[in-house]
Design a protein around this motif. Structure first.
Motif, PDB file in Angstrom:
ATOM      1  N   UNK A 191       0.798  -1.229   0.000  1.00  0.00           N
ATOM      2  CA  UNK A 191       0.000   0.000   0.000  1.00  0.00           C
ATOM      3  C   UNK A 191       0.832   1.281   0.000  1.00  0.00           C
ATOM      4  N   UNK A 192       2.136   1.176   0.228  1.00  0.00           N
ATOM      5  CA  UNK A 192       2.978   2.365   0.176  1.00  0.00           C
ATOM      6  C   UNK A 192       3.585   2.454  -1.221  1.00  0.00           C
ATOM      7  N   UNK A 193       2.895   3.175  -2.102  1.00  0.00           N
ATOM      8  CA  UNK A 193       3.317   3.321  -3.495  1.00  0.00           C
ATOM      9  C   UNK A 193       3.417   4.813  -3.799  1.00  0.00           C
ATOM     10  N   UNK A 194       4.545   5.255  -4.324  1.00  0.00           N
ATOM     11  CA  UNK A 194       4.806   6.688  -4.482  1.00  0.00           C
ATOM     12  C   UNK A 194       5.114   7.056  -5.939  1.00  0.00           C
ATOM     13  N   UNK A 195       4.718   8.253  -6.294  1.00  0.00           N
ATOM     14  CA  UNK A 195       4.959   8.763  -7.644  1.00  0.00           C
ATOM     15  C   UNK A 195       6.435   9.095  -7.827  1.00  0.00           C
ATOM     16  N   UNK A 196       7.009   8.561  -8.913  1.00  0.00           N
ATOM     17  CA  UNK A 196       8.410   8.820  -9.247  1.00  0.00           C
ATOM     18  C   UNK A 196       8.519   9.766 -10.430  1.00  0.00           C
ATOM     19  N   UNK A 197       7.688   9.557 -11.449  1.00  0.00           N
ATOM     20  CA  UNK A 197       7.779  10.413 -12.618  1.00  0.00           C
ATOM     21  C   UNK A 197       6.595  10.293 -13.544  1.00  0.00           C
ATOM     22  N   UNK A 198       6.309  11.385 -14.215  1.00  0.00           N
ATOM     23  CA  UNK A 198       5.246  11.393 -15.219  1.00  0.00           C
ATOM     24  C   UNK A 198       5.566  12.462 -16.257  1.00  0.00           C
ATOM     25  N   UNK A 199       5.337  12.168 -17.534  1.00  0.00           N
ATOM     26  CA  UNK A 199       5.514  13.212 -18.541  1.00  0.00           C
ATOM     27  C   UNK A 199       4.388  14.229 -18.422  1.00  0.00           C
ATOM     28  N   UNK A 200       4.521  15.393 -19.033  1.00  0.00           N
ATOM     29  CA  UNK A 200       3.408  16.347 -19.031  1.00  0.00           C
ATOM     30  C   UNK A 200       2.191  15.750 -19.732  1.00  0.00           C
ATOM     31  N   UNK A 201       1.036  16.254 -19.367  1.00  0.00           N
ATOM     32  CA  UNK A 201      -0.213  15.745 -19.933  1.00  0.00           C
ATOM     33  C   UNK A 201      -0.230  15.847 -21.456  1.00  0.00           C
ATOM     34  N   UNK A 202       0.425  16.856 -22.001  1.00  0.00           N
ATOM     35  CA  UNK A 202       0.458  17.030 -23.456  1.00  0.00           C
ATOM     36  C   UNK A 202       1.142  15.857 -24.147  1.00  0.00           C
ATOM     37  N   UNK A 203       2.001  15.137 -23.413  1.00  0.00           N
ATOM     38  CA  UNK A 203       2.652  13.932 -23.936  1.00  0.00           C
ATOM     39  C   UNK A 203       1.876  12.678 -23.521  1.00  0.00           C
ATOM     40  N   UNK A 204       1.588  12.586 -22.218  1.00  0.00           N
ATOM     41  CA  UNK A 204       0.943  11.387 -21.684  1.00  0.00           C
ATOM     42  C   UNK A 204      -0.473  11.182 -22.172  1.00  0.00           C
ATOM     43  N   UNK A 205      -1.104  12.271 -22.603  1.00  0.00           N
ATOM     44  CA  UNK A 205      -2.481  12.178 -23.083  1.00  0.00           C
ATOM     45  C   UNK A 205      -2.613  12.787 -24.477  1.00  0.00           C
ATOM     46  N   UNK A 206      -1.511  12.831 -25.215  1.00  0.00           N
ATOM     47  CA  UNK A 206      -1.527  13.463 -26.533  1.00  0.00           C
ATOM     48  C   UNK A 206      -2.581  12.804 -27.426  1.00  0.00           C
ATOM     49  N   UNK A 207      -3.402  13.637 -28.027  1.00  0.00           N
ATOM     50  CA  UNK A 207      -4.487  13.140 -28.878  1.00  0.00           C
ATOM     51  C   UNK A 207      -5.829  13.108 -28.187  1.00  0.00           C
ATOM     52  N   UNK A 208      -5.804  13.068 -26.835  1.00  0.00           N
ATOM     53  CA  UNK A 208      -7.033  13.161 -26.044  1.00  0.00           C
ATOM     54  C   UNK A 208      -8.137  12.235 -26.502  1.00  0.00           C
ATOM     55  N   UNK A 209      -9.355  12.731 -26.410  1.00  0.00           N
ATOM     56  CA  UNK A 209     -10.523  11.931 -26.791  1.00  0.00           C
ATOM     57  C   UNK A 209     -10.601  11.703 -28.296  1.00  0.00           C
ATOM     58  N   UNK A 210     -10.062  12.640 -29.071  1.00  0.00           N
ATOM     59  CA  UNK A 210     -10.115  12.515 -30.531  1.00  0.00           C
ATOM     60  C   UNK A 210      -9.370  11.274 -31.004  1.00  0.00           C
TER      61      UNK A 210
END
Length: 717
Positions: A191-210
């Motif tokens: 249960x001890x899980x921590x955020x290490x890294x994430x790209x910006x949303x523009x990369x991680x979600x590029x293209x969005x719903x379209x």
């Protein structure tokens, strides 16, 4: 019994070479069913190297991520790799307007900088075993379905207790093939899980719903977390004394890339498939259930988007919820189209017609003779209810105040019935529950969503409505805006302060008269309602569906010989496989996409296709280093023909040596019906190329210390 099992096994073995990559398989069955076929396609691992109870194996690096996705362990220090959209809610929770990690990305420079969201866990798979004989020995054909389930539940409790080792493990007994087989699964949760890294949303979600469910795709859908344990490597609640988990096994990472026909294996926790669903069930979904889901989801999305676009703080609050609703909205719409175009109902009816002839032969008639009739009768009786249920699902998924008053009101009833000593014990827990329940919502948005959803339900449902909904709808011509405004003003449940005040001055009459609680109770009661006139048809349907699956397997009439997905660990195998040439894709072959193609989609200030200037500059420099493909390009996403579904998000894609080559994150819209049928020609899994992930971490984000944790392999081909 043994003869029947042997017949099934022989059928599966002979059939596997025909169906190739169709199916989501148990790891413990690999050697018996699929290993030879997988070796021919390029697998170099032994069954023991994939699944072993006593020795480290591939399964030790696969975790279920927060109950709904999959992730993999990629370093010996518990580094976890999953999709960006799987970590989305945790990233949003850790973001503020001042430090918006969702929008801008985040890379921890040290262990101390890694961030702990409130609630996040990973689940390791320890072992599984077959308990079918033991479970089925508890039931007989004279039992009703309720009696049968009660007997099974009693035995399940025993098995789970026997294997939990006094609570050390989580144990789950699950049914397969519609209750014809049973297996238990043993897990260990951290249960001890921590955020290490994430790209910006523009990369991680590029293209969005379209671009969701579309190809060509250019999405860097990944995020990194780390599992922490106590000093002995055991699960522990969050503590600054905890240390990174010393992983039993972690995946090596290949930077050799992929090419057409390369072997690809995906391991993960697929959520739910319905490949065994009867024809009438598919027909009900296409004509009644899914259209209601699509309509309700779109309505909520439109309301939410209006408020999210107007206020960034509201956008952060609802980003995860909106993404989830949007994903299923597109999924259900695509399912309607795909199932219709594939003529799925007609094909299943042909199989069921053959089954009915087999079932009514003299030797089979007593057990199977009424199966198809009972199934068709049940769906005919429940079509309109299914439609209403899906309008209600849309409301309950998108409207906080359709559900929250019911949940808190139920706790308040318990509080009212308690004596003084019990109340003293309950009060702090209820206060904490209320504090948690009233986080991150925007009342005007909630009020409008609920009003619009009530109007949709009242105007479109042809089934008996909740009394309040019918009454208000008739009075105000299905316009619920004035009604919701009034009950939000009058209810104690619209604010945290109002709910907390009840604990200080509990009043039964006030609770029972609260208008929002009355509405919430009616909505939940209606959704859970089990009408008396459906009791016997439901019993007959459940028994008949189980017999249909059993009979289809016994007779060999079904092409499907694997169990439906149900959030248990599965393996699917296939190959890197292109779709027909597409002029929208600049890649040398239509089985991958490039950075160039991503830049071509760039739209300044567009919420789905915008990119940071740094990304544009990186493209101009073309400094891809060791992460470039054989043509000097930076590959973004690639295609395989694996069989996956929801829950496989974040699943590792590994090559024949068990080396990580990508992350599964989506499928193509042409094969949207994949939860019900597998299309061997069109079905594709869309994966993030691991080289793009590494380039983003190393070259783009400058977080080379994270890449240095990994076991990078090359020159293997």
């Amino acid at each position: 019994m043994k003869k029947t099992v042997l017949t099934i096994i022989v059928f599966i073995i002979s059939f596997s070479s025909v169906m190739a990559n169709e199916g989501m398989w148990f790891l413990m069955h690999i050697e018996r069913l699929n290993h030879r076929d997988m070796q021919k396609m390029g697998l170099q691992l032994t069954p023991e190297e994939i699944y072993s109870i006593n020795n480290q194996s591939l399964k030790d690096a696969i975790v279920q991520f927060n109950g709904g996705c999959t992730a993999s362990i990629v370093s010996d220090s518990g580094l976890v790799l999953t999709n960006h959209h799987c970590g989305y809610s945790a990233i949003a929770e850790l973001s503020t307007e001042e430090q918006n990690h969702l929008k801008n990305g985040f890379w921890a420079g040290s262990l101390e900088a890694e961030m702990k969201p409130e609630s996040l866990y990973v689940r390791f798979f320890v072992r599984m075993d077959d308990v079918s004989e033991r479970m089925l020995a508890q039931v007989n054909d004279s039992m009703s379905e309720k009696e049968r389930q009660a007997a099974l539940n009693k035995e399940i409790a025993k098995i789970e207790k026997e294997n939990s080792e006094d609570g050390k493990y989580t144990v789950s007994v699950r049914s397969f093939y519609q209750g014809n087989e049973f297996y238990y699964f043993v897990y260990e949760d951290y249960k001890d899980v921590r955020l290490v890294g994430t790209p910006p949303e523009s990369v991680g979600k590029f293209g969005g719903d379209t671009d969701n469910w579309e190809w060509p795709r250019h999405t860097g859908d990944f995020s990194l977390f780390r599992v922490y344990a106590d000093e002995n490597g055991k699960p522990a609640d969050y503590s600054t004394d905890n240390v990174p988990l010393k992983a039993k096994y972690h995946l090596p990472v290949s930077i050799d890339g992929v090419k057409e026909d390369d072997f690809a294996m995906i391991l993960g926790y697929p959520g739910r498939t319905n490949r065994w669903m009867p024809a009438s069930g598919v027909e009900q979904n296409v004509n009644y259930a899914y259209p209601a889901w699509v309509e309700g989801s779109k309505l909520s999305m439109d309301v939410m988007k209006k408020y999210m676009d107007a206020d960034e703080s509201v956008n952060l609050m609802y980003a995860s919820s909106y993404a989830s609703i949007a994903n299923y909205w597109k999924n259900r719409g695509g399912m309607i189209t795909a199932l219709t175009e594939h003529k799925t109902v007609e094909k299943k009816r042909k199989t069921e017609s053959k089954f009915d002839k087999w079932a009514n032969k003299k030797a089979n008639k007593a057990a199977y003779g009424n199966v198809i009739e009972n199934i068709n009768n049940y769906y005919a009786l429940t079509n309109e209810k299914a439609k209403q249920d899906n309008y209600l699902i849309g409301m309950l998924r998108s409207s906080k105040f359709a559900v929250l008053p019911y949940r808190i009101g139920s706790a308040f009833k318990q509080y009212l019935g308690a004596n003084e000593a019990e109340r003293k014990n309950l009060k702090p827990r209820l206060e904490a529950f209320i504090e948690d329940s009233y986080k991150d919502f925007y009342l005007p948005l909630e009020e409008e969503v609920l009003a619009k959803q009530l109007g949709l339900l009242a105007s479109k449902s042809n089934y008996a409505l909740p009394e309040l909904v019918a009454e208000v709808g008739a009075k105000y011509d299905n316009d619920f805006s004035a009604y919701t405004e009034a009950i939000f003003d009058l209810s104690m449940f619209t604010t945290k302060e109002g709910a907390l005040a009840f604990l200080e001055y509990p009043d039964e009459a006030r609770l029972e008269s609260d208008p929002l609680l009355k509405l919430s109770n009616e909505l939940l009661d209606k959704y859970r309602e089990k009408p008396e006139d459906l009791e016997q048809p439901t019993n007959d349907y459940e028994a008949s569906f189980r017999l249909l699956v059993k009979g289809l397997r016994e007779s060999g009439l079904s092409a499907i010989q694997y169990p439906d997905a149900n959030s248990t660990l599965r393996l699917s195998y296939g190959k890197v496989r292109a779709l027909p040439a597409d002029k929208r894709n600049d890649a040398n072959e239509n089985n991958y996409t490039t950075f160039k193609g991503m830049i071509a989609k760039y739209k300044p200030n567009d919420s789905e296709f915008d990119l940071e200037q740094k990304m544009l500059d990186s493209y101009e420099k073309k400094d891809y280093g060791r992460y470039a493909n054989e043509y000097g390009q930076l590959s973004i996403n690639f295609l395989t023909d694996n069989d996956i579904t929801g829950g496989n998000s974040g699943s590792p894609v590994v090559n024949g040596k068990g080396e990580l080559i990508g992350l599964a994150f989506d499928g193509n819209i042409e094969a949207m019906a994949g939860d019900v049928i597998f299309d061997k020609d069109l079905q594709r899994t869309i994966n993030v190329d691991i080289r793009y992930v590494l380039w983003l971490i190393d070259k783009y984000a400058g977080a080379k210390h994270i890449v240095d944790e990994l076991t990078i392999v090359s020159g293997a081909k």
